[in-house]
Design an enzyme around this catalytic site. Structure first.
Site, short mmCIF file in Angstrom:
data_model
loop_
_atom_site.label_atom_id
_atom_site.label_comp_id
_atom_site.label_asym_id
_atom_site.label_seq_id
_atom_site.Cartn_x
_atom_site.Cartn_y
_atom_site.Cartn_z
N CYS A 70 0.66 64.04 64.76
CA CYS A 70 -0.28 64.55 63.75
C CYS A 70 -1.45 64.68 64.75
O CYS A 70 -1.22 65.10 65.89
CB CYS A 70 -0.55 63.78 62.51
SG CYS A 70 -2.13 64.64 61.59
N HIS A 111 4.20 64.35 59.23
CA HIS A 111 4.51 63.15 59.69
C HIS A 111 5.85 63.33 59.28
O HIS A 111 6.93 63.33 58.59
CB HIS A 111 4.29 62.23 58.95
CG HIS A 111 2.53 62.26 58.83
ND1 HIS A 111 2.43 61.11 60.02
CD2 HIS A 111 1.15 63.11 57.96
CE1 HIS A 111 0.73 61.62 59.36
NE2 HIS A 111 0.62 62.95 59.33
N GLU A 122 8.07 60.57 59.83
CA GLU A 122 7.86 59.14 59.11
C GLU A 122 7.62 59.16 57.48
O GLU A 122 8.49 57.65 57.04
CB GLU A 122 6.73 57.98 59.28
CG GLU A 122 5.68 58.17 58.89
CD GLU A 122 5.07 59.00 59.70
OE1 GLU A 122 5.48 60.81 60.96
OE2 GLU A 122 3.05 59.11 60.35
N SER A 162 9.01 27.94 47.95
CA SER A 162 8.25 27.96 47.13
C SER A 162 9.33 28.92 46.52
O SER A 162 9.51 28.91 44.64
CB SER A 162 7.43 29.55 47.16
OG SER A 162 8.05 30.37 46.95
N GLY A 163 10.47 29.08 46.63
CA GLY A 163 11.67 29.85 46.04
C GLY A 163 11.21 31.56 46.30
O GLY A 163 12.05 32.61 46.18
N GLY A 164 10.20 31.90 46.71
CA GLY A 164 10.20 33.55 47.44
C GLY A 164 11.60 34.14 48.18
O GLY A 164 11.82 32.94 48.92
N VAL A 165 11.22 35.14 48.63
CA VAL A 165 12.14 35.99 49.50
C VAL A 165 12.22 34.79 50.60
O VAL A 165 12.93 34.09 51.51
CB VAL A 165 12.49 36.48 49.76
CG1 VAL A 165 12.99 38.00 50.52
CG2 VAL A 165 12.11 37.91 48.72
N ASP A 166 10.71 35.76 51.39
CA ASP A 166 10.20 34.50 52.98
C ASP A 166 10.19 33.21 53.11
O ASP A 166 11.22 32.75 53.88
CB ASP A 166 8.74 35.66 52.77
CG ASP A 166 8.53 36.88 52.93
OD1 ASP A 166 9.23 37.61 52.69
OD2 ASP A 166 7.06 37.41 52.50
N SER A 167 10.05 32.87 51.80
CA SER A 167 10.00 30.90 52.91
C SER A 167 11.28 30.60 52.40
O SER A 167 12.02 29.96 53.41
CB SER A 167 9.00 30.57 51.50
OG SER A 167 9.19 29.80 50.18
N SER A 168 11.88 31.06 51.71
CA SER A 168 14.12 31.09 51.75
C SER A 168 14.56 30.95 52.99
O SER A 168 14.90 30.53 53.34
CB SER A 168 14.83 31.69 49.84
OG SER A 168 13.22 31.26 48.69
#
Ligand code: XMP
Length: 528
Positions: free
Chosen positions: A82, A177, A179, A231-237
């Site tokens: 583009c 585009h 993508e 925290s139990g969230g995905v990223d920190s786990s």
């Protein structure tokens, strides 16, 4: 080091999607601002190709960003998308014209000239035998004259030069585009560009990345100790599992239970990370402390501030007891890095204002360890699975840092949180059980986020022979790809009926269930 594709960002909202497609093709890439200097490009190691993103700006205007000349002298293939194609055209001696006719949405593009980029890639063939592509267009300006050395690669009725190529140099431009998923062959085109035209081997995948990341963490921290707020969230786990694999007992996780978690979440975290992985975890049950601070507070922003501030306080206190810790690990991921870089340069439009509750306590004087900062969310999830985390945990819906605190309207009380937890667990359990016959998937996987909200109002009901006067919960389920906009999910009535009947029968204290049919915007996903 991996082979690398450099993506220069000119401010399109979908630049991250280019990067995700390239990574899906097994090639490592990075996004940098479109006005980096020539030195940056010349010293960018292992460079195999460059992609120029779209923009909301006009390549026709003098003040618009220019592509650094070193891009075209780097000796690697370049793909302009583009605005990127228009900038390539003007800088290589072609012409771009401003147009008052915006082309926005689906278009059918005819591939021309048998270029390497589009060879054999098509959606259908016309009766005359022309290869055609379904694409997504979003532009006003367009290239009106090819630069010297370029040939026509694609066209539409309203955009005669919808693609151009100088194959000798490996320069390609597409007005549409590739993508976005609406461009059906977009993934094939980007993969063709990076794997064949740029000749990348495809040395980027999560199972192999584990060893590389482990080695990097060991080199970075040496014998030092590290603390991580789990925290139990995905990223920190995933960050915890990865760092633990690298340095074992040098890692201590601090898990702060603020009393606003989902049903059994605390036990699950302790089981997975403590019992299964054998990590050192300090489990702080701070329910009373949080509830005490929240008593009598009903303003949503005030509640968020209290929860965030208290979290930092508790975390800091635990961290200060670990005298040998030198590093604070965080689950920062690549979109956070790009967003904060964009916010610094003022180029990307800043959208997200949420902050995570575990924000960095600067007074701790710890160095930052962020092993996921190069990864997209889908890569973090694949990495989590490769590290042996349960897929059900890794593919869980997102959960906000302030937890149930923003799902209990008004004042937060432990009694409310206990009722909400049980109602929410029933909703999630039924979503997981209910299969959609069209897709064969369950409704938990078909929704992006689903939860129950506690309304502190009482309504009259009748149960058996008696009158009840109890609380209300609202069910919320949305479908979204970016959480910036979201549609409410059209859950089957039979599923809603089952959930409602179970909640009212099983959770004494709730006698009415409603379903939220508001989309975002104008509503938000959370109620507070
Ligand atoms: P809204 O309600 O703004 O939410 O439509 C969009 C997404 O952000 C999540 N959310 C948060 N996440 N800390 C977080 O980590 C927060 O303070 C926070 N507030 C909202 C929300 O769950 C949804 O996925």
């Amino acid at each position: 080091m991996h082979q690398r594709i450099l993506i220069l960002d000119y401010g399109s909202q979908v630049t991250q999607l280019i990067a995700r497609r390239v990574r899906e093709a097994g090639v490592y890439c990075e996004i940098h601002p479109g006005d980096v200097d020539n030195d940056f490009i010349q010293s960018y190691s292992n460079l195999k190709g460059i992609i120029l993103s779209g923009s909301h700006a006009s390549a026709y205007h003098e003040e618009s960003l220019k592509v650094p000349p070193a891009v075209f002298e780097a000796g690697v293939p370049v793909l302009g998308i583009c605005y990127g194609m228009q900038a390539m055209a003007t800088q290589m001696g072609g012409k771009v014209a401003w147009s008052d006719h915006r082309e926005f949405g689906y278009a059918e593009v005819r591939a021309r000239g048998h270029t390497r980029l589009l060879e054999g890639i098509q959606d259908f063939t016309t009766p005359e035998g022309h290869g055609m592509l379904h694409v997504w267009m979003s532009h006003g300006d367009k290239v009106t004259e090819l630069p010297p050395g370029f040939k026509l690669m694609a066209s539409t009725d309203s955009c005669p030069i919808a693609g151009m190529a100088n194959e000798e140099k490996g320069f390609y431009g597409v007005q549409f585009h590739p993508e976005v998923t609406h461009t059906q062959q977009g993934t094939a085109m980007l993969s063709r560009f990076v794997r064949e035209i740029c000749a990348c081997e495809g040395d980027w995948n999560m199972p192999d990345y584990v060893e590389e990341a482990v080695k990097a963490i060991r080199e970075q921290v040496g014998e030092d100790e590290v603390i991580l707020g789990l925290s139990g969230g995905v990223d920190s786990s995933v960050a915890a599992a990865l760092i633990h694999k690298a340095i074992g007992d040098q890692l201590t996780c601090v898990f702060v239970d603020h009393g606003l978690l989902r049903l059994n979440e605390g036990e699950q975290v302790m089981q997975t990370f403590g019992d299964h992985f054998g990590m050192k975890i300090i489990h702080v049950d701070a329910t009373d402390q949080f509830m005490g601070k929240l008593a009598g507070v009903s303003d949503p922003e005030a509640k968020r501030k209290i929860i965030g501030g208290e979290f930092v306080e508790v975390f800091q206190e635990e961290a200060s007891r670990l005298k040998n810790a030198r590093w604070l690990a965080q689950g920062t991921i690549y979109p956070d890095v790009i967003e904060s870089a964009g916010a610094k340069t003022g180029k990307a439009v800043a959208i997200k204002s949420h902050h995570n509750v575990g924000g960095l306590p600067e007074t701790l004087n710890l160095k930052l360890l962020e092993p996921l900062r190069e990864l997209f969310k889908d890569e973090v999830r694949k990495l989590g699975v490769a590290l042996g985390l349960p897929p059900a945990m890794v593919y869980r819906h997102p959960f906000p840092g302030p937890g149930l605190g923003v799902r209990i309207l008004g004042e937060v009380r432990k009694e409310y949180a206990d009722l909400l937890r049980r109602a929410d667990a029933i909703f999630i359990e039924e979503l997981r059980k209910a299969e959609d016959s069209n897709s064969g998937k369950n409704w938990y996987d078909l929704t992006s986020q689903a939860f129950a909200v506690f309304l502190p109002v009482k309504s009259v009901g009748v149960m058996g022979d008696g009158r009840t006067y109890d609380y209300v919960v609202a069910l919320r389920a949305v479908q979204t790809s970016d959480f910036m906009t979201a549609d409410w999910a059209e859950l089957p009535y039979s599923l809603l009926k089952k959930v409602s009947s179970r909640i009212i029968n099983e959770v004494r204290g709730i006698n009415r269930v409603t379903y939220d049919v508001s989309s975002k915007p104008p509503a938000t996903i959370e109620w507070e």
